[in-house]
Every structure is written in C-alpha cells, then in structure tokens.
Write an enzyme that holds these catalytic residues in place. Sequence first.
Site, PDB file in Angstrom:
ATOM      1  N   THR A 149       0.845  -1.196   0.000  1.00 28.54           N
ATOM      2  CA  THR A 149       0.000   0.000   0.000  1.00 28.54           C
ATOM      3  C   THR A 149       0.872   1.234   0.000  1.00 28.54           C
ATOM      4  OG1 THR A 149      -1.698  -1.163   1.224  1.00 28.54           O
ATOM      5  CG2 THR A 149      -1.772   1.235   1.328  1.00 28.54           C
ATOM      6  N   ARG A 177     -13.226  -8.671  -0.810  1.00 27.66           N
ATOM      7  CA  ARG A 177     -12.282  -8.627   0.324  1.00 27.66           C
ATOM      8  C   ARG A 177     -11.770  -7.191   0.523  1.00 27.66           C
ATOM      9  NH1 ARG A 177      -6.794  -6.792   1.196  1.00 27.66           N
ATOM     10  NH2 ARG A 177      -6.013  -7.905   2.984  1.00 27.66           N
ATOM     11  N   GLY A 201       1.106  -4.122   4.744  1.00 31.39           N
ATOM     12  CA  GLY A 201       1.338  -5.511   5.127  1.00 31.39           C
ATOM     13  C   GLY A 201       0.027  -6.256   5.033  1.00 31.39           C
ATOM     14  N   GLY A 203      -3.374  -7.018   5.672  1.00 34.24           N
ATOM     15  CA  GLY A 203      -4.439  -6.268   6.338  1.00 34.24           C
ATOM     16  C   GLY A 203      -5.145  -7.066   7.413  1.00 34.24           C
TER      17      GLY A 203
END
Length: 297
Positions: A149, A177, A201, A203
């Site tokens: 992200t 998701r 990382g 989630g």
Amino acid sequence: MTWAAIATWKMGALGAKISADILAKGGRASDAAVEGVSAVEDEPQFHSVGYGGRPDRTGHVVLDGGFMDGDTLHYGAVASIEGFRSPVRIARSLAPREANNFLCGKGAELYAEKNGFEKRDNLSEEAREIYEKERDRLKKLSAYDGHDTVCFLTLDESGSMCAAVSTSGLFMKDPGRVGDSPLCGSGYYADSETGAAAATGLGEEIIKGSLSFLAVFYMGHGYSAMEAAQKAVDELDEKLRRRNGKAEAMSLITLAKDGSWGVGTNVDFPFAFVSDTQELTLFLAAKKDGKTVIETI
Ligand code: ASP
C-alpha cells in the site's frame, strides 16, 4: 522542523518529491499527502496501487483508499471501487461530510460518478497477463505476494497533519475482500495534536491490532514516533505468534507533530522521508536479532 513527509515503500519516493514541492512552498499537508499518493496511483510500474494494480480472483482491479485530516479528525474512505483513476481523491472528498464518509463497491462508484471523478480502467496489459498465468493456481494469501500500500503522512508549516493511503489490496483476493487500508484506525490515523501513522502488510493481521490508531495513542502518551511505531508492531507481532504460532508481515510508519518519524516492522521494509532539514532519502528498516535496524539505501 517546519514540514515533513514520510511514505511507504520505494514507490513512495516518487510521490514524496511532489509532496516536498508542495510543503516547501507553504502548501497544505492534505494537498501534499493526496498529490503524493495520487502520483503513485498513476504509475503503471507499481503493481499494487491504482493503474497497473493487481486484480482480484475474478480479474477485476478493485481499489481501496483512505484519507484523514489531522486537524478535524475528518476521515473519508472508499473500498472495493472499480473503474476510477484516484481512490485517494474520492476518499478525501468524502471526509468533510457529516455522515456517509466510508463508501464501498457500487455505492462508492455511484458517488464517484455523480461527483465527476475521472474514470479509468486500471487493468494494465501486464497485470492481465500475470493474472491469466496465476489464475488456475490455487494460491494461499501470503503477505508481500503481489501487494503493498502506498501510505503518506504529512506535516505542513502551520502544524496540520494528514494521512492518505491507496492500494489494490491482495493479489488474487476474494471478490469483496477489504483489508486494513481504507479502515480509519487500522490502515491510517492522523491527529495534528499528536501525530499520524499508517500501515502496510497483511491487512487481516493489521486490523487485529488497530495498528495506526494504537501508534498515535502511544505518541499521545509520551512515546516518541520511533518508540510508538515499534511498540505497536512488536506487541502485535508477539501476541499473534503467542496465540496463533505465527504473525504475517506488518509495517508501520509514524510522524509526530514535531516532524520526528518512526518505523516499526517485522519484515524488510523500504520507506522514504523528506523534510525542510532532510533531503529526500530512502531507508530500509529490517528486523535483526529482535531489533529494528534502519539504514539508508
Ligand atoms: N494492507 C494491504 C491490504 O491488506 C496490503 C499491503 O499493504 O500490502 O490490503
């Protein structure tokens, strides 16, 4: 220090240049964060954000974005949105509303269309080819297997702080998701009276610890940006290992209201920092013998 920006991953450096230009000219933290993230959303070479982002199991590039204004605590977010250029800009526009700040799926797309946000098919040719190669292989969701992200934390000359994030989430994720990234408190948090934090990382792990809020909470209780980031990640990592026998990848950036920064991580994690007193620098944080070691790249 009068202004500062910290961004996740090497891709963050591209946007951090833009943020620095805005902040150095006395621009706003919110503009600096959104323009920084948005520049990464437009870059096809980054495979986990915006155009060129990785598709879900059905071949669709559906994106998540979040924004928080540290002065007002207003936040806005979109999740599972498809067909628009910049989730972070849409998220930002939702922040000042009194309600309906977090929209997902069709509702987010209707809102974006109605409000004139630019449309774009985010499935690049390269992403389509990779998807077609992987589609028939049953894949376990694994951290850093085609996701990351872009997160920006910014502080401007007036003391305002902001957090902004954007991601395509996990490659081959199940349709619908949603990870931590658009969730205020997990994926990002900003409070100009204290500091800001944002996570990248897996989630599903980050959500278990509400990592971004926790780090800002620690900064508000006397911990430095560095201590807060490492305490938040290390405690959750330890708890998950104790309870479940393992902890997936998690990395957290923090920025305190005085412009000092921090990083906590349980994997190798590059990030970029720039301020009025520090030229744009790429760092690598890694865990060595239980300690977080940070060096310049
Ligand atoms: N946190 C994101 C998610 O779980 C992915 C990442 O940052 O690597 O969707």
